[in-house]
Write a protein that holds these residues in place. Structure first.
Motif, mmCIF file in Angstrom:
data_model
loop_
_atom_site.group_PDB
_atom_site.id
_atom_site.type_symbol
_atom_site.label_atom_id
_atom_site.label_comp_id
_atom_site.label_asym_id
_atom_site.label_seq_id
_atom_site.Cartn_x
_atom_site.Cartn_y
_atom_site.Cartn_z
ATOM 1 N N SER A 57 52.590 55.236 14.427
ATOM 2 C CA SER A 57 53.043 55.670 15.748
ATOM 3 C C SER A 57 52.852 57.173 15.974
ATOM 4 N N GLU A 58 52.611 57.929 14.919
ATOM 5 C CA GLU A 58 52.445 59.380 15.033
ATOM 6 C C GLU A 58 50.973 59.787 15.164
ATOM 7 N N ARG A 59 50.101 58.849 15.480
ATOM 8 C CA ARG A 59 48.663 59.127 15.577
ATOM 9 C C ARG A 59 48.357 60.185 16.627
ATOM 10 N N SER A 60 47.273 60.896 16.391
ATOM 11 C CA SER A 60 46.783 61.866 17.360
ATOM 12 C C SER A 60 45.359 61.507 17.758
ATOM 13 N N ALA A 61 44.961 62.000 18.917
ATOM 14 C CA ALA A 61 43.569 61.956 19.352
ATOM 15 C C ALA A 61 43.124 63.405 19.470
ATOM 16 N N TYR A 62 41.857 63.642 19.215
ATOM 17 C CA TYR A 62 41.306 64.988 19.221
ATOM 18 C C TYR A 62 40.175 65.012 20.251
ATOM 19 N N ILE A 63 40.479 65.554 21.411
ATOM 20 C CA ILE A 63 39.568 65.533 22.546
ATOM 21 C C ILE A 63 38.584 66.688 22.447
ATOM 22 N N ASN A 64 37.305 66.394 22.557
ATOM 23 C CA ASN A 64 36.292 67.438 22.622
ATOM 24 C C ASN A 64 36.298 67.974 24.050
ATOM 25 N N ILE A 65 36.889 69.148 24.245
ATOM 26 C CA ILE A 65 37.067 69.648 25.612
ATOM 27 C C ILE A 65 35.745 69.966 26.302
ATOM 28 N N ASN A 66 34.654 70.043 25.542
ATOM 29 C CA ASN A 66 33.340 70.195 26.153
ATOM 30 C C ASN A 66 32.966 68.972 26.985
ATOM 31 N N CYS A 67 33.646 67.868 26.770
ATOM 32 C CA CYS A 67 33.362 66.623 27.486
ATOM 33 C C CYS A 67 34.295 66.399 28.667
ATOM 34 N N LEU A 68 35.206 67.341 28.942
ATOM 35 C CA LEU A 68 36.123 67.209 30.074
ATOM 36 C C LEU A 68 35.511 67.787 31.344
ATOM 37 N N GLU A 69 35.845 67.175 32.471
ATOM 38 C CA GLU A 69 35.394 67.666 33.775
ATOM 39 C C GLU A 69 36.274 68.825 34.227
ATOM 40 N N ASP A 70 35.678 69.757 34.921
ATOM 41 C CA ASP A 70 36.398 70.826 35.618
ATOM 42 C C ASP A 70 37.313 71.663 34.721
ATOM 43 N N VAL A 71 36.858 71.979 33.528
ATOM 44 C CA VAL A 71 37.614 72.864 32.636
ATOM 45 C C VAL A 71 36.822 74.156 32.476
ATOM 46 N N ASP A 72 37.481 75.278 32.714
ATOM 47 C CA ASP A 72 36.871 76.587 32.505
ATOM 48 C C ASP A 72 36.982 76.905 31.014
ATOM 49 N N LEU A 73 35.932 76.613 30.270
ATOM 50 C CA LEU A 73 35.971 76.782 28.819
ATOM 51 C C LEU A 73 36.234 78.225 28.403
ATOM 52 N N ALA A 74 35.772 79.178 29.183
ATOM 53 C CA ALA A 74 35.981 80.592 28.858
ATOM 54 C C ALA A 74 37.456 80.981 28.934
ATOM 55 N N ALA A 75 38.255 80.213 29.661
ATOM 56 C CA ALA A 75 39.675 80.525 29.820
ATOM 57 C C ALA A 75 40.549 79.855 28.754
ATOM 58 N N VAL A 76 39.960 79.022 27.918
ATOM 59 C CA VAL A 76 40.729 78.291 26.902
ATOM 60 C C VAL A 76 40.772 79.106 25.612
ATOM 61 N N GLN A 77 41.972 79.327 25.103
ATOM 62 C CA GLN A 77 42.137 80.030 23.837
ATOM 63 C C GLN A 77 41.649 79.133 22.700
ATOM 64 N N VAL A 78 40.815 79.679 21.836
ATOM 65 C CA VAL A 78 40.235 78.921 20.731
ATOM 66 C C VAL A 78 40.811 79.427 19.414
ATOM 67 N N PHE A 79 41.280 78.486 18.596
ATOM 68 C CA PHE A 79 41.848 78.777 17.288
ATOM 69 C C PHE A 79 40.860 78.289 16.237
ATOM 70 N N GLU A 80 40.619 79.092 15.230
ATOM 71 C CA GLU A 80 39.720 78.715 14.142
ATOM 72 C C GLU A 80 40.493 77.904 13.100
ATOM 73 N N PHE A 81 39.882 76.826 12.603
ATOM 74 C CA PHE A 81 40.478 76.004 11.554
ATOM 75 C C PHE A 81 39.492 75.853 10.422
#
Length: 115
Positions: free
Chosen positions: A86-110
């Motif tokens: 029940s604690e599962r996660s999904a990991y969305i590739n935000i490059n595949c989302l519509e209408d997202v300003d990628l330059a405005a998204v904070q990116v964390f290195e892992f």
């Protein structure tokens, strides 16, 4: 907020509900090659709209993550925990989302290579 996303050809399409507060750039052997920026959400927040026989699955290493891809165009729109808990996660590739300003998204290195 409701986001819509898909692979390049549109045969794999999804919706995801949540607040996009940031994304992770993982340097593991597959994420680095895909160039994915991943947004972790509870698995229940992801709803597949179209997939049919086109949704492929690839696992490697410990097999804990199911990397999903379109069998037609090859794009990797998301991944998900391979476990069925029940604690599962999904990991969305935000490059595949519509209408997202990628330059405005904070990116964390892992450091997935060391994980």
């Amino acid at each position: 907020m409701l986001y819509k996303g898909s692979c390049h050809c549109g045969k794999v399409a999804f919706e995801v509900e949540g607040e996009l507060g940031g994304a992770v750039r993982c340097n593991c052997s597959i994420c680095a090659r895909k160039g994915a920026l991943l947004w972790a959400v509870p698995h229940g927040s992801l709803r597949l709209v179209a997939w049919g026989d086109d949704l492929g699955k690839y696992t490697f290493g410990k097999g804990s993550i199911a990397h999903r891809f379109c069998r037609t165009c090859g794009i990797h729109p998301f991944a998900e925990d391979a476990s069925l808990g029940s604690e599962r996660s999904a990991y969305i590739n935000i490059n595949c989302l519509e209408d997202v300003d990628l330059a405005a998204v904070q990116v964390f290195e892992f450091d997935g290579r060391s994980a």
